[in-house]
Design an enzyme around this catalytic site. Sequence first.
Site, PDB file in Angstrom:
ATOM      1  N   ASP A  42      41.558  40.435  72.597  1.00  0.00           N
ATOM      2  CA  ASP A  42      41.702  41.811  73.121  1.00  0.00           C
ATOM      3  C   ASP A  42      41.536  42.706  71.907  1.00  0.00           C
ATOM      4  OD1 ASP A  42      42.384  43.787  74.852  1.00  0.00           O
ATOM      5  OD2 ASP A  42      44.532  43.457  74.647  1.00  0.00           O
ATOM      6  N   ASP A  62      41.994  37.311  60.254  1.00  0.00           N
ATOM      7  CA  ASP A  62      41.928  38.589  59.448  1.00  0.00           C
ATOM      8  C   ASP A  62      40.561  38.616  58.757  1.00  0.00           C
ATOM      9  OD1 ASP A  62      43.226  36.387  58.858  1.00  0.00           O
ATOM     10  OD2 ASP A  62      44.606  37.172  57.357  1.00  0.00           O
ATOM     11  N   LYS A 111      44.457  31.922  63.828  1.00  0.00           N
ATOM     12  CA  LYS A 111      45.405  31.933  62.695  1.00  0.00           C
ATOM     13  C   LYS A 111      46.276  30.680  62.508  1.00  0.00           C
ATOM     14  CE  LYS A 111      47.250  34.859  59.493  1.00  0.00           C
ATOM     15  NZ  LYS A 111      46.400  35.361  58.541  1.00  0.00           N
ATOM     16  N   TYR A 158      50.480  36.960  75.475  1.00  0.00           N
ATOM     17  CA  TYR A 158      50.433  37.882  76.790  1.00  0.00           C
ATOM     18  C   TYR A 158      51.176  37.120  78.101  1.00  0.00           C
ATOM     19  CZ  TYR A 158      47.123  41.086  74.192  1.00  0.00           C
ATOM     20  OH  TYR A 158      46.666  42.028  73.651  1.00  0.00           O
ATOM     21  N   ASP A 189      37.785  45.200  71.270  1.00  0.00           N
ATOM     22  CA  ASP A 189      37.956  46.752  70.870  1.00  0.00           C
ATOM     23  C   ASP A 189      37.142  47.204  69.735  1.00  0.00           C
ATOM     24  OD1 ASP A 189      39.291  46.982  73.402  1.00  0.00           O
ATOM     25  OD2 ASP A 189      40.628  48.782  72.489  1.00  0.00           O
TER      26      ASP A 189
END
Length: 342
Positions: free
Chosen positions: A230, A206, A173, A126, A234
């Site tokens: 982020d 994941d 990751k 970002y 959600d």
Amino acid sequence: MSHLVTLIPGDGIGPEVAHAARRAVDATGVSIDWEIAELNAALILKTGESLPQSVVDSLNRTRVGLKGPVATPIGGGFASVNVALRKRLDLYANVRPVHSLPGIASRFSDVNIDMVIFRENTEDLYSGIEHEVIPDVVTGIKVITRTASIRIAEYAFKFADQLGRKKVTAIHKANIMKLADGLFLRCCREVAERNPEIEYKELIVDNASMQLVIRPETFDVLVTENMFGDILSDLAAGLIGGMGMAPSADIGDKYAVFQPSHGSAPDIAGKGIANPIATILSVAMMLDWFDHPETRRGAGLIRRAVEQVMSNPSNRTADLGGPLSTTEMGNRVVTQCGQLSE
Ligand code: NAD
């Protein structure tokens, strides 16, 4: 004592839910002087400033904001206001509590979910460093620094320690992004070693996504990078009834901005049906952040009022399958705050 707060109504459903949150605070008796600062897509397009100076000036005076969401154009147009605000004010910790309330009909209604996601808020993919190398070939740079990774990990562990939380899970990751996520993970491990009383775990993002869906009750404190945080927050909001139930705070050493996790919801904007609970719970986080006995009392009042209101299944906005408008739901919380404070 009165507190000065910048109120940014924002776009879409922002003004409606921000108004409900403001009324909830007023109902607690905590005295706030609200300084209204306009920040919305129309103003940004008009002035050409992604982050108008008037907003920064107001936050420089108040140090704290209650913000409604602001729409960001997709695939072009002006840069995200939130990203700009977080970088400009160094709001490095995005704190997103995910707490299930009894009685909310969701696929996970019978599960006790109580986790807090700490998302690094200033870097990662970002950072907005994108480059068109040649036509049809674009690179985006993932920035991970030791400074930012250490401070979000320290923030998460400090929170866990203060609130008697038992476990911090770092999400990463690093099996693929060995350098960037490897650095993030080393920083988390370093902070974990300094906090041996708190259990420390790591999950690849994941796998974490799957675990969040099949056993969300096993998560306590999560710490992660900007983009994973982020997305996962959600996902986590979906476990407790959706975006209308998910509060959020952007916190730095000097400033703090409180806003719901959700966006401007253009699909329901102007209909008066948005769920204001996420913003009302965000403003409770703001009252805690002031850290005065009186504001802490106000935060507690709001949370208890929300719990009591939501324990009645007829008190639901459309997202939760009910008939209430934004104003009616706000009124229920205001009335309950008033009764609790008598
Ligand atoms: P969104 O969060 O606005 O909406 C996702 C879904 O959740 C929609 O179906 C919406 O109706 C529903 N929803 C969201 N909040 C709700 C509420 N309070 N009550 C009931 N339903 C609610 O996400 P989006 O559609 O991807 O984004 C819309 C715009 O918001 C975009 O321009 C995006 O950039 C912006 N955005 C802003 C912020 C922010 O300012 N903090 C955060 C996220 C997205």
